[in-house]
Each structure stands twice: as structure tokens, then as C-alpha cells.
Design an enzyme around this catalytic site. Structure first.
Site, mmCIF file in Angstrom:
data_model
loop_
_atom_site.group_PDB
_atom_site.id
_atom_site.type_symbol
_atom_site.label_atom_id
_atom_site.label_comp_id
_atom_site.label_asym_id
_atom_site.label_seq_id
_atom_site.Cartn_x
_atom_site.Cartn_y
_atom_site.Cartn_z
ATOM 1 N N TYR A 1 -36.234 -46.307 30.608
ATOM 2 C CA TYR A 1 -35.720 -46.349 29.231
ATOM 3 C C TYR A 1 -34.591 -45.321 29.123
ATOM 4 C CZ TYR A 1 -36.359 -46.878 24.140
ATOM 5 O OH TYR A 1 -36.175 -47.124 22.808
ATOM 6 N N ARG B 1 -23.606 -53.422 21.134
ATOM 7 C CA ARG B 1 -23.745 -51.972 20.876
ATOM 8 C C ARG B 1 -24.925 -51.461 21.687
ATOM 9 N NH1 ARG B 1 -27.575 -49.146 20.034
ATOM 10 N NH2 ARG B 1 -28.300 -49.370 17.902
ATOM 11 N N LYS C 1 -37.105 -52.581 27.021
ATOM 12 C CA LYS C 1 -37.924 -52.556 25.798
ATOM 13 C C LYS C 1 -39.221 -53.341 26.011
ATOM 14 C CE LYS C 1 -35.124 -50.490 22.684
ATOM 15 N NZ LYS C 1 -35.414 -49.462 21.705
ATOM 16 N N GLU D 1 -32.051 -56.373 19.049
ATOM 17 C CA GLU D 1 -31.828 -55.063 19.659
ATOM 18 C C GLU D 1 -30.357 -54.879 20.025
ATOM 19 O OE1 GLU D 1 -34.726 -52.919 20.312
ATOM 20 O OE2 GLU D 1 -33.050 -51.504 20.401
ATOM 21 N N ASP D 2 -29.824 -53.770 19.602
ATOM 22 C CA ASP D 2 -28.476 -53.354 20.018
ATOM 23 C C ASP D 2 -27.386 -54.401 19.754
ATOM 24 O OD1 ASP D 2 -29.872 -51.106 20.614
ATOM 25 O OD2 ASP D 2 -29.220 -50.954 22.696
ATOM 26 N N ASP E 1 -35.035 -53.458 15.529
ATOM 27 C CA ASP E 1 -35.537 -52.183 16.017
ATOM 28 C C ASP E 1 -34.624 -51.019 15.622
ATOM 29 O OD1 ASP E 1 -37.259 -50.622 17.560
ATOM 30 O OD2 ASP E 1 -36.013 -50.837 19.335
ATOM 31 N N ASP E 2 -33.326 -51.234 15.702
ATOM 32 C CA ASP E 2 -32.382 -50.139 15.436
ATOM 33 C C ASP E 2 -32.363 -49.764 13.959
ATOM 34 O OD1 ASP E 2 -31.316 -49.980 18.176
ATOM 35 O OD2 ASP E 2 -30.747 -52.041 17.750
ATOM 36 N N ASN F 1 -28.315 -42.011 21.517
ATOM 37 C CA ASN F 1 -28.663 -42.212 22.931
ATOM 38 C C ASN F 1 -27.465 -42.756 23.692
ATOM 39 O OD1 ASN F 1 -31.466 -41.620 22.537
ATOM 40 N ND2 ASN F 1 -31.679 -43.604 21.548
HETATM 41 N N1 LIG Z 1 -33.416 -42.527 18.540
HETATM 42 C C1 LIG Z 1 -33.548 -43.803 18.303
HETATM 43 O O1 LIG Z 1 -34.655 -44.343 18.280
HETATM 44 C C2 LIG Z 1 -32.344 -44.625 18.029
HETATM 45 C C3 LIG Z 1 -31.102 -44.144 18.267
HETATM 46 N N2 LIG Z 1 -30.011 -44.918 18.001
HETATM 47 C C4 LIG Z 1 -28.711 -44.370 18.360
HETATM 48 O O2 LIG Z 1 -27.941 -44.174 17.211
HETATM 49 C C5 LIG Z 1 -26.574 -44.338 17.527
HETATM 50 C C6 LIG Z 1 -25.932 -45.204 16.471
HETATM 51 O O3 LIG Z 1 -26.512 -46.475 16.456
HETATM 52 P P1 LIG Z 1 -26.197 -47.490 15.261
HETATM 53 O O4 LIG Z 1 -26.494 -46.874 13.961
HETATM 54 O O5 LIG Z 1 -26.846 -48.746 15.592
HETATM 55 O O6 LIG Z 1 -24.623 -47.652 15.444
HETATM 56 P P2 LIG Z 1 -23.572 -48.156 14.383
HETATM 57 O O7 LIG Z 1 -22.373 -48.548 15.151
HETATM 58 O O8 LIG Z 1 -24.181 -49.146 13.467
HETATM 59 O O9 LIG Z 1 -23.248 -46.840 13.506
HETATM 60 C C7 LIG Z 1 -22.547 -45.747 13.981
HETATM 61 C C8 LIG Z 1 -22.080 -44.939 12.794
HETATM 62 O O10 LIG Z 1 -21.534 -43.721 13.274
HETATM 63 C C9 LIG Z 1 -20.287 -43.504 12.656
HETATM 64 N N3 LIG Z 1 -19.442 -42.711 13.536
HETATM 65 C C10 LIG Z 1 -18.948 -43.038 14.734
HETATM 66 N N4 LIG Z 1 -18.204 -42.024 15.222
HETATM 67 C C11 LIG Z 1 -18.230 -41.042 14.303
HETATM 68 C C12 LIG Z 1 -17.659 -39.753 14.218
HETATM 69 N N5 LIG Z 1 -16.929 -39.267 15.206
HETATM 70 N N6 LIG Z 1 -17.902 -39.020 13.117
HETATM 71 C C13 LIG Z 1 -18.646 -39.515 12.120
HETATM 72 N N7 LIG Z 1 -19.244 -40.714 12.149
HETATM 73 C C14 LIG Z 1 -19.030 -41.472 13.226
HETATM 74 C C15 LIG Z 1 -19.724 -44.882 12.418
HETATM 75 O O11 LIG Z 1 -18.724 -44.763 11.408
HETATM 76 P P3 LIG Z 1 -17.868 -46.012 10.875
HETATM 77 O O12 LIG Z 1 -18.860 -46.839 10.127
HETATM 78 O O13 LIG Z 1 -16.863 -45.375 9.999
HETATM 79 O O14 LIG Z 1 -17.325 -46.695 12.074
HETATM 80 C C16 LIG Z 1 -20.992 -45.613 11.970
HETATM 81 O O15 LIG Z 1 -21.216 -45.392 10.615
HETATM 82 C C17 LIG Z 1 -26.522 -44.888 18.948
HETATM 83 O O16 LIG Z 1 -26.190 -43.861 19.831
HETATM 84 C C18 LIG Z 1 -27.927 -45.324 19.220
HETATM 85 O O17 LIG Z 1 -28.277 -45.136 20.572
HETATM 86 C C19 LIG Z 1 -30.111 -46.156 17.446
HETATM 87 C C20 LIG Z 1 -31.324 -46.679 17.195
HETATM 88 C C21 LIG Z 1 -32.540 -45.984 17.521
HETATM 89 C C1 LIG Z 2 -33.447 -46.363 21.017
HETATM 90 C C2 LIG Z 2 -32.575 -47.438 20.623
HETATM 91 O O1 LIG Z 2 -33.031 -48.482 20.219
HETATM 92 C C3 LIG Z 2 -31.152 -47.262 20.704
HETATM 93 O O2 LIG Z 2 -30.696 -46.180 21.027
HETATM 94 O O3 LIG Z 2 -30.447 -48.230 20.410
HETATM 95 MG MG LIG Z 3 -31.595 -50.044 20.218
#
Ligand SMILES: NC(=O)C1=CN([C@@H]2O[C@H](COP(=O)(O)OP(=O)(O)OC[C@H]3O[C@@H](n4cnc5c(N)ncnc54)[C@H](OP(=O)(O)O)[C@@H]3O)[C@@H](O)[C@H]2O)C=CC1
Ligand SMILES: CC(=O)C(=O)O
Ligand SMILES: [Mg+2]
Length: 591
Positions: A139, A192, A210, A282-283, A305-306, A447
């Protein structure tokens, strides 16, 4: 809607066939052969008993040197194995020793994937018994590197690839998968992948990883799990030029073409596996993820999941953290860096829980939560230009350009990173958090490790050991000023296996927000004082099977309460029932 799905095998609508219909004395016609008319094409599946050389090469039944003398006789294995007998425990010891010899995590990953293809039960035994050591391999973070290099490390295909070339034939493609009783599908379109961006078809590592966790952590049978990658192209220029890229070398389909393809997929899934198969998105990139969830949330058993799993895991961590920080959820102020799937998903579940606790309307509780995206703080003045999922978070405030200034003016007690961009919680940001909070709660959720907003060491050092820290990818404990701080891993891996198990065992037909709250509550209930004393707001992953059984039971109970469960009658003791349904990887005896 479903009438668009024409039977590609012969003309008649596939909807004319009842997948549950029985033929030949009540035996289910799983492969649809008996129902097909003579002019329709069928998949010529055969079932046979594996023995001899074939048995040794069947990963589901292979036991390697653990075949007994009697089994070696009755299954034609004499001479095909060296004379020694080696029990599963000894095989496990040997394999773990071998895996520990590899210094490069990707080599460990490949060794584990090879094992899964060779001996499935041994693979799951290793994963279950050594979960804390092997989770970072199968993972995050290693799976991220595996996806980036998937083309070059690719040996044998895993899961199902559904590309635009299969348009109009998705139902047929599903029928090529050898298992019929699928309970959980994890599907990605690779746009993503973690915080690594668009990896196209190479995103397959994520559904595979997963689902390995669905089995190891949640006890869903491996044969009931189906990883799927939808390939609609990629906008990753490097991959488009890459010699070893395994996917379609074209730019991503969008708009109606994308929506129609996904619709054909969702329709075919329900057609082939019925109403109770869980589809975990997912993603996907956020411009598709929210829409897919709302579009199919009312017709299918779907879960993102996200958006949703991450929300439940973070809420559980907050409940634990409040025992250290004091106060109620509504008494805290939250600031997010990142306003996408994870950020807004978490924000919404926190607001919902606050609203349930305080009886204040959601519009009010949302005001305690602020988000920063790539353009700065989300405020009312930006509302018109915001994507729909950000609009509820546009509060009245002066524009603020960056995170540091947002921290200074909002003065949050909790800072959550969901930006996908590493190193964004700078020394100044953490110092600012520590300047007005006795114990700032810092959650760097992005991540893999390279994208984490800060490291555990940075969070503890820059806050002079005062931060409560949790992270998406694992970090080692850190000693600061003579005290060892153990970071909690705030990852949806705590939630989705148990949530999925709960949905499956109750025969749920829809996912409801209250089930997410139930999953979150069950996880929070597993955080002990001992964890909190070390600074960890999550229980150790070594207890995950017990945690998953509790989550499953709470989710199933909610499904029954909401009348969304179809498995009747309701088992009395749902924890015991969940445990009894869980797959165990010990070798079986063959007659
Ligand atoms: N720990 C866990 O269980 C999980 C972790 N994650 C992690 O979270 C991260 C984001 O995932 P997700 O939400 O799906 O991605 P998205 O693409 O949906 O969202 C990313 C967000 O970050 C913003 N962003 C990007 N760069 C910057 C920056 N330099 N400064 C400020 N804001 C910024 C984007 O802004 P804008 O909208 O303006 O482009 C957007 O709002 C990934 O790395 C993923 O691995 C996700 C799911 C689960
Ligand atoms: C953990 C997870 O689902 C992610 O980083 O997208
Ligand atoms: Mg994910």
C-alpha cells in the site's frame, strides 16, 4: 437508462434474462449458458478439479511444500515436489526472511506480488500476520512507486482492464473474469493516483492494493474481490511517449463520451453481479468523482473512498484527539490545505457530526471549517468561480492568498493537509500553529510520503514536541526532548475494509452517510488511552481485523436500522457474525 444496454451477443436485450433464474432442477445458471438462445454467444467456462502440475500452479490452491503425503498421493504430486514437508508457519518464516533481505521497497513489492500469483493463502497469511511491516509495501507509499513504474515491472496482468476499445462490450468483458460471486469491486480511471497525478492505466496497482487490504484487513474472500481499471486514455505526456506504457496512447475521453462509457460500465456491473455488489470508486479526479458518486449513489451500492472513507477516518481521529485537546468538535476551528475530494469530504462529515451533536443547522456548523485551495482561502468573493463542491465553504472573509496568512488570521486549532503537495506545511506554518495552540493538531494526509505536507519529525521539532501529528503514509516514531512521539496513520485503510464487510454481510443495497458515521464511531471506539498517551490518535494496525469486525458490525447495524439491509433475519450478535464471515488464510486439507 438500462435499455441502452443491448445484448452484444445476439440481439435480444440482456435485461430479458433474469440472472437469478434457475434451470435444471434449481441449479443457478451462473454462466448464462442455459438461458442463452442458440444464436447467442456464450463464454465457454469449464470447471475442473486441479491436480498434479496444474494444482501446483493454481495460486488459489497451491500449498507448496505443505502438501501432506496423503495429498501428494491422491493429487498426483509425487515427484513434482522435493520430499520435505514444510508447514505454512515455516513457509511464512522463510518468506519473511527473504523479503527482509531486499533493501529496495519496490523489490519487496514485486516479491509479494509474485507470491500472490504463486500461493494466495501464503500471501495473505504474511500480510495478516505482519500487517504493520508489509502495509507500507503493498500500500502507500510503495504502491505509488509501483504504479509509476507499472509498465516496466509488469509481468502478469492482475484485475480487469476495461478500455475504450471495449465500448459496447463491457458486459462481455466482465464475463471474461473467472469468478462469478463478486462482492466488492474497486475501480479507478487512474486520473488522480494518490498525490502522483494522472498515471492512466498504470493506476491498476491501486485497486489491486486496496482489494488485497479488503481481504487481509477486512476478511472479504479474495475470490469475491475484483480490481478494475477503466482506461479512457491519459493526459500524462510522459506516459503517452513511454515505450513500455501499458494503456491506450491517447488523450483522455471527456464529457459525454466519458459519461456514456462509465454508464455502460455501471449498468453492466449491476446486470452481471446484481444489486448488492459494492463498487468503490478510487482515485478518480475530482471533476468526475463527485458526479459519479451522486449519479450512482441512488441506483447502486457505491462508495467513494477518497471522499467518504477519508472523512470517516479523520473524524475518528478527531474524536480521539479531543480526549487530549479537550473541548467538543464545535469548539474547535479547522483549516484545510486542499479543497478537493478528501478536503471537502472530510469537512462535510465533520460539519454533519457537529450538527448532530449541537442540533445547529449544517450551514452554521460549516462556518467553523475553512479551506485553502491553490488560489488561497475560499471566501465569498470567490463564490461565482468556485467548483460546486467548494461553494458551501465560501465564508464571509477578506481574501487571503496563502496558507501561512490563512493560519495567522483564522487561528485554527486543527490543520489538515489534503493538497497532494509535499512540504507545504513549512516551518513558519507549524510555528504559527504552535504560537497560539498549546497542542496544535496537525494532519498531513497526502500520499505517498513524498507528497506529505510535512514529515513527523518536522511537525514535532517545529512545534517543540507539542504537536499531535497524524499522517496519510506511515512515519516512524520520533524522539523529541526525551519523549517518543508515535504518529497515527490517518488513512482510509482503517475504514474501507470494515465498511465494505459490513455492507456485504448485511446485504446492504445503498451507502448512507449515517453508515460513515457508524464506521467512524466504531474506529474511534478502538482508540485506547495507551495509544493516546503515546500521541497516536489511532489504534495500531496490528489490531485491524478486530477493528474491522467492529466497524462492520456498526455499519451493518445501521444498515438494518435504515432498512437498507436485505440479509434477513438480522444476526443477533453482529460483531460475532462479522468475525465468523471473515476469510482466514490457513491452508485447507484436500481429500
Ligand atoms: N490519508 C488518506 O486516507 C487519503 C489521502 N488522500 C490524499 O490527499 C491528496 C489529495 O487528494 P484529493 O483531495 O482527492 O485531490 P484533489 O485533486 O481532489 O484536491 C486537491 C486539492 O489541493 C489543492 N491544491 C493543490 N496544490 C495546492 C497548493 N500548492 N496549495 C494549496 N492547495 C493546493 C487543489 O486546489 P485547486 O482546487 O485550486 O486545484 C485541490 O483543492 C492526495 O495526495 C491523496 O493521496 C486522499 C484520500 C485519502
Ligand atoms: C489513501 C488514498 O486513498 C489516497 O491517497 O488516495
Ligand atoms: Mg485513494
Amino acid at each position: 437508462m438500462e435499455s441502452t444496454l443491448k445484448d452484444v451477443r445476439g440481439g435480444a436485450s440482456v435485461l430479458d434474462m433474469d440472472p437469478k433464474s434457475t434451470v435444471g432442477g434449481g441449479v443457478e445458471d451462473s454462466y448464462g449458458e442455459d438461458r442463452a438462445t442458440e444464436d447467442q454467444l456464450v463464454t465457454p467456462w469449464t470447471i475442473s478439479i486441479a491436480s498434479g502440475y496444474t494444482l501446483l500452479r493454481d495460486p488459489r490452491h497451491n500449498k507448496g511444500l505443505a502438501f501432506t503425503e496423503k495429498e501428494r498421493d491422491s493429487h498426483y504430486l509425487r515427484g513434482l515436489l522435493p520430499p520435505v514437508l514444510m508447514c505454512q508457519e515455516l513457509q511464512e518464516k522463510k518468506l519473511m526472511h527473504n523479503i527482509r533481505q531486499y533493501e529496495v521497497p519496490l523489490q519487496k513489492y514485486m516479491a509479494l506480488m509474485d507470491l500472490e500469483e504463486r500461493n494466495e493463502r501464503l500471501f495473505y497469511k504474511l500480510l495478516i500476520d505482519n500487517v504493520e511491516e508489509l502495509l507500507p509495501v503493498v500500500y502507500t507509499p510503495t504502491v505509488g512507486e509501483a504504479c509509476q513504474k507499472y509498465g516496466s515491472i509488469f509481468r502478469r496482468p492482475q484485475g480487469l482492464y476495461i478500455s475504450l476499445k471495449e465500448k459496447g462490450k463491457i458486459l462481455e468483458v466482465l464475463k471474461n473474469w473467472p469468478e462469478r460471486s463478486i462482492q466488492v469491486i474497486v475501480v479507478t480511471d487512474g486520473e488522480r493516483i494518490l498525490g502522483l497525478g494522472d498515471l492512466g492505466c498504470q493506476g491498476m496497482g491501486i485497486p489491486v492494493g486496496k482489494l488485497a487490504l479488503y481481504t487481509a484487513l477486512g476478511g472479504v474472500r479474495p475470490s469475491a474481490c475484483l480490481p478494475i481499471t477503466i482506461d479512457v486514455g491519459t493526459n500524462n505526456e510522459t506516459l503517452l511517449k513511454e515505450e513500455f506504457y501499458i494503456g491506450l496512447k491517447q488523450r483522455r475521453a471527456t464529457g459525454k463520451e466519458y459519461a456514456d462509457f462509465l454508464h455502460e460500465f455501471m449498468t453492466a456491473v449491476k446486470q452481471n453481479y446484481g444489486e448488492k455488489v459494492l463498487v468503490q470508486f478510487e482515485d478518480f479526479a475530482n471533476h468526475n468523482a463527485f458526479e459519479l458518486l451522486s449519479k450512482y449513489g441512488t441506483t447502486h451500492l457505491v462508495f467513494n473512498d477518497d471522499i467518504q472513507g477519508t472523512a470517516a477516518v479523520v473524524l475518528a481521529g478527531l474524536v480521539g484527539a479531543l480526549k487530549i485537546l479537550g473541548g467538543t468538535l464545535a469548539e474547535h476551528t479547522f483549516l484545510f490545505l486542499g479543497a478537493g475530494e478528501a478536503g471537502t469530504g472530510i469537512a462535510e462529515l465533520i460539519a454533519l457530526e457537529m450538527s448532530k451533536q449541537t442540533k445547529a443547522p449544517l450551514e452554521e456548523t460549516r462556518k467553523k471549517i475553512w479551506l485553502v485551495d491553490s488560489k488561497g482561502l475560499i471566501v465569498n468573493a470567490r463564490k461565482e468561480s468556485l467548483q460546486h463542491f467548494k461553494k458551501p465553504w465560501a465564508h464571509e472573509h477578506e481574501p487571503v492568498k496563502d496558507l501561512l496568512n490563512a493560519v495567522k488570521v483564522i487561528k485554527p486549532t486543527v490543520l489538515i493537509g489534503t493538497s497532494g503537495v509535499g512540504k507545504t506545511f513549512t516551518k513558519e506554518v507549524i510555528e504559527a500553529m504552535a504560537s497560539f495552540n498549546k497542542k496544535p493538531l496537525i494532519m498531513a494526509l497526502s500520499n505517498p510520503t513524498s507528497q506529505s505536507e510535512c514529515t513527523a519529525e518536522e511537525a514535532y521539532t517545529w512545534s517543540q514536541g507539542r504537536a499531535i501529528f497524524a499522517c496519510g503514509s506511515p512515519f516512524e516514531p520520533v524522539e523529541y526532548d526525551g519523549i517518543v512521539h508515535v504518529p497515527g496513520q490517518s488513512n482510509n485503510a482503517y475504514i474501507f475494509p470494515g465498511l465494505g464487510l459490513g455492507l456485504v454481510i448485511s446485504g446492504a443495497i445503498r451507502v448512507h452517510d449515517d453508515m460513515l458515521l457508524a464506521a467512524s464511531e466504531a474506529l474511534a471506539g478502538q482508540v485506547t488511552q495507551e495509544c493516546l498517551d503515546k500521541g497516536s490518535i489511532y489504534p495500531p494496525f496490528s489490531n485491524i481485523r478486530k477493528i474491522s469486525a467492529n466497524i462492520a458490525a456498526n455499519v451493518a447495524a445501521k444498515a438494518y436500522e435504515l432498512r437498507l439491509a436485505t440479509r434477513l433475519p438480522r444476526p443477533e450478535n453482529l460483531v460475532k457474525y462479522a468475525e465468523s464471515c471473515m476469510y482466514t488464510p490457513n491452508y485447507r486439507t484436500y481429500r
